[in-house]
Design an enzyme around this catalytic site. Sequence first.
Site, mmCIF file in Angstrom:
data_model
loop_
_atom_site.group_PDB
_atom_site.id
_atom_site.type_symbol
_atom_site.label_atom_id
_atom_site.label_comp_id
_atom_site.label_asym_id
_atom_site.label_seq_id
_atom_site.Cartn_x
_atom_site.Cartn_y
_atom_site.Cartn_z
ATOM 1 N N ARG A 31 11.813 -6.227 -40.979
ATOM 2 C CA ARG A 31 10.749 -7.435 -40.723
ATOM 3 C C ARG A 31 10.877 -8.403 -42.133
ATOM 4 O O ARG A 31 10.628 -9.614 -42.121
ATOM 5 C CB ARG A 31 9.449 -6.743 -40.878
ATOM 6 C CG ARG A 31 9.405 -5.886 -39.463
ATOM 7 C CD ARG A 31 8.308 -6.292 -38.571
ATOM 8 N NE ARG A 31 8.444 -5.622 -37.016
ATOM 9 C CZ ARG A 31 7.662 -4.697 -36.668
ATOM 10 N NH1 ARG A 31 6.713 -4.280 -37.617
ATOM 11 N NH2 ARG A 31 8.023 -4.073 -35.582
ATOM 12 N N GLU A 175 -0.173 8.995 -29.744
ATOM 13 C CA GLU A 175 0.247 7.874 -29.492
ATOM 14 C C GLU A 175 1.401 7.879 -28.254
ATOM 15 O O GLU A 175 2.814 7.849 -28.758
ATOM 16 C CB GLU A 175 0.677 6.758 -30.536
ATOM 17 C CG GLU A 175 1.187 5.584 -30.248
ATOM 18 C CD GLU A 175 1.450 4.604 -31.398
ATOM 19 O OE1 GLU A 175 1.469 5.155 -32.457
ATOM 20 O OE2 GLU A 175 2.011 3.478 -31.027
ATOM 21 N N LYS A 217 -4.068 6.684 -28.866
ATOM 22 C CA LYS A 217 -3.534 5.233 -29.030
ATOM 23 C C LYS A 217 -2.649 5.012 -27.888
ATOM 24 O O LYS A 217 -1.478 5.147 -28.161
ATOM 25 C CB LYS A 217 -2.814 5.062 -30.482
ATOM 26 C CG LYS A 217 -2.433 3.698 -30.907
ATOM 27 C CD LYS A 217 -1.885 3.615 -32.361
ATOM 28 C CE LYS A 217 -1.333 2.509 -32.631
ATOM 29 N NZ LYS A 217 -1.094 2.163 -33.829
ATOM 30 N N GLY A 260 1.811 -3.655 -29.319
ATOM 31 C CA GLY A 260 2.923 -3.469 -28.526
ATOM 32 C C GLY A 260 3.615 -5.057 -28.589
ATOM 33 O O GLY A 260 4.877 -5.063 -27.492
ATOM 34 N N GLY A 261 3.697 -5.760 -29.514
ATOM 35 C CA GLY A 261 4.509 -7.010 -29.166
ATOM 36 C C GLY A 261 3.828 -8.090 -28.603
ATOM 37 O O GLY A 261 4.363 -9.216 -28.437
ATOM 38 N N ARG A 289 1.715 -5.208 -35.532
ATOM 39 C CA ARG A 289 2.138 -6.705 -35.371
ATOM 40 C C ARG A 289 1.303 -7.968 -35.159
ATOM 41 O O ARG A 289 1.106 -8.939 -35.896
ATOM 42 C CB ARG A 289 3.410 -6.739 -34.449
ATOM 43 C CG ARG A 289 4.517 -6.257 -35.016
ATOM 44 C CD ARG A 289 5.527 -5.788 -33.918
ATOM 45 N NE ARG A 289 5.119 -4.784 -32.846
ATOM 46 C CZ ARG A 289 5.784 -4.558 -32.054
ATOM 47 N NH1 ARG A 289 7.019 -4.929 -31.594
ATOM 48 N NH2 ARG A 289 5.302 -3.443 -31.117
HETATM 49 P P1 13P Z 1 2.057 -2.697 -32.564
HETATM 50 O O1 13P Z 1 0.565 -3.193 -32.752
HETATM 51 O O2 13P Z 1 2.843 -3.803 -33.391
HETATM 52 O O3 13P Z 1 2.413 -2.434 -31.345
HETATM 53 O O4 13P Z 1 2.207 -1.193 -33.508
HETATM 54 C C1 13P Z 1 1.254 -0.488 -33.358
HETATM 55 C C2 13P Z 1 1.851 0.868 -33.780
HETATM 56 O O5 13P Z 1 1.476 1.500 -34.624
HETATM 57 C C3 13P Z 1 2.905 1.329 -32.998
HETATM 58 O O6 13P Z 1 3.329 2.491 -33.098
#
Ligand code: 13P
Length: 330
Positions: A31, A175, A217, A260-261, A289
């Site tokens: 990144r 998650e 999550k 999630g992008g 992100r």
């Molecule tokens: P994103 O919101 O970028 O998907 O990241 C959250 C996260 O912790 C993914 O493991």
Amino acid sequence: MDELRRAAKELVARPRGILAADESPGTMDKRLEGQGITASEDARRAYREMLVTTPDLSDSVSGVILCEETFNQRLSDGRPFPEALAELGLATGVKVDTGAKPLAGAPGETVTEGLDGLRDRLQDFASRGAVFAKWRAVITIGPGLPTHRALRANAHALARYAMLCQEQGIVPIVEPEVVAAGEQTMDQCEAVTNFAMLEVFAELAYAELDLPSMVLKPNMITPGLDRLDEATAAEVAESTVAALGRVVPPEVAGIAFLSGGQPADVATQHLAGIAARPAPWPLTFSFGRALVDQALHDWGGRVEGISAGQAALGERVRATSAVLRGSVNA
Ligand code: 13P
């Protein structure tokens, strides 16, 4: 257990969410390099210091997830990150898995590792200020994927991790992420998410996890990122809350969505729709992100960029938290 339940509840209490700043060093380097910044341990540290010292961050965010490297680092004033976060009114979280590795017998699929020695690591993190932890399972949609064996292996690992967290007085964030990249339809996402959740909550039940002391999550139910615009925010919200409602027990302390992008404004719109629907659990965000991309760009690895980076993060967290104010759920 009462204290753990209180800590879990506080993490997801409206209108605050959780900032995910726990990219592994390898991912973080990509990144940084993507923004033309020379990657190094200190660049990763300086970036996280810029994020967490954003003025008034704790108005919109209850906690920050760090990777192990950042957890062990110090701010430029010498304070360890967990100590500084506590002083800033933020709970410290730490990602304790060691990454998704190829799963034997399941080409194209992974199982998340990190259980060996986890009890001792959690004990150490707890003694140094960790309030919560995170473990991410990666579920990929593809021809014939996911397989049941991959879902089960990941669900089992999540349950073992979550039990160890509670034993050590740490709130587990569980998650199971169905990856959004690709061209899958919203129906496919919903079916796979439903299947994954069934496996996860079966394993958590077998383990007898204390559900009011955990945070889930999940991904939102969306079409793949290549066709994200095929669903309206109202459709995403309706499907997401309905799908989770079929499987997630109401005792769970709360649900904090990953981004999630999704583009930042789209993730926020989706969250607004989700938060406006009645649900048995508090619903909030744990975006990575969608909160930090602009901040990373505006900071640019420069000391003179700190206030611009913090302004960008501040704007995103305020906009995201704002959609949770005054909405219907607890
Ligand atoms: P994103 O919101 O970028 O998907 O990241 C959250 C996260 O912790 C993914 O493991």
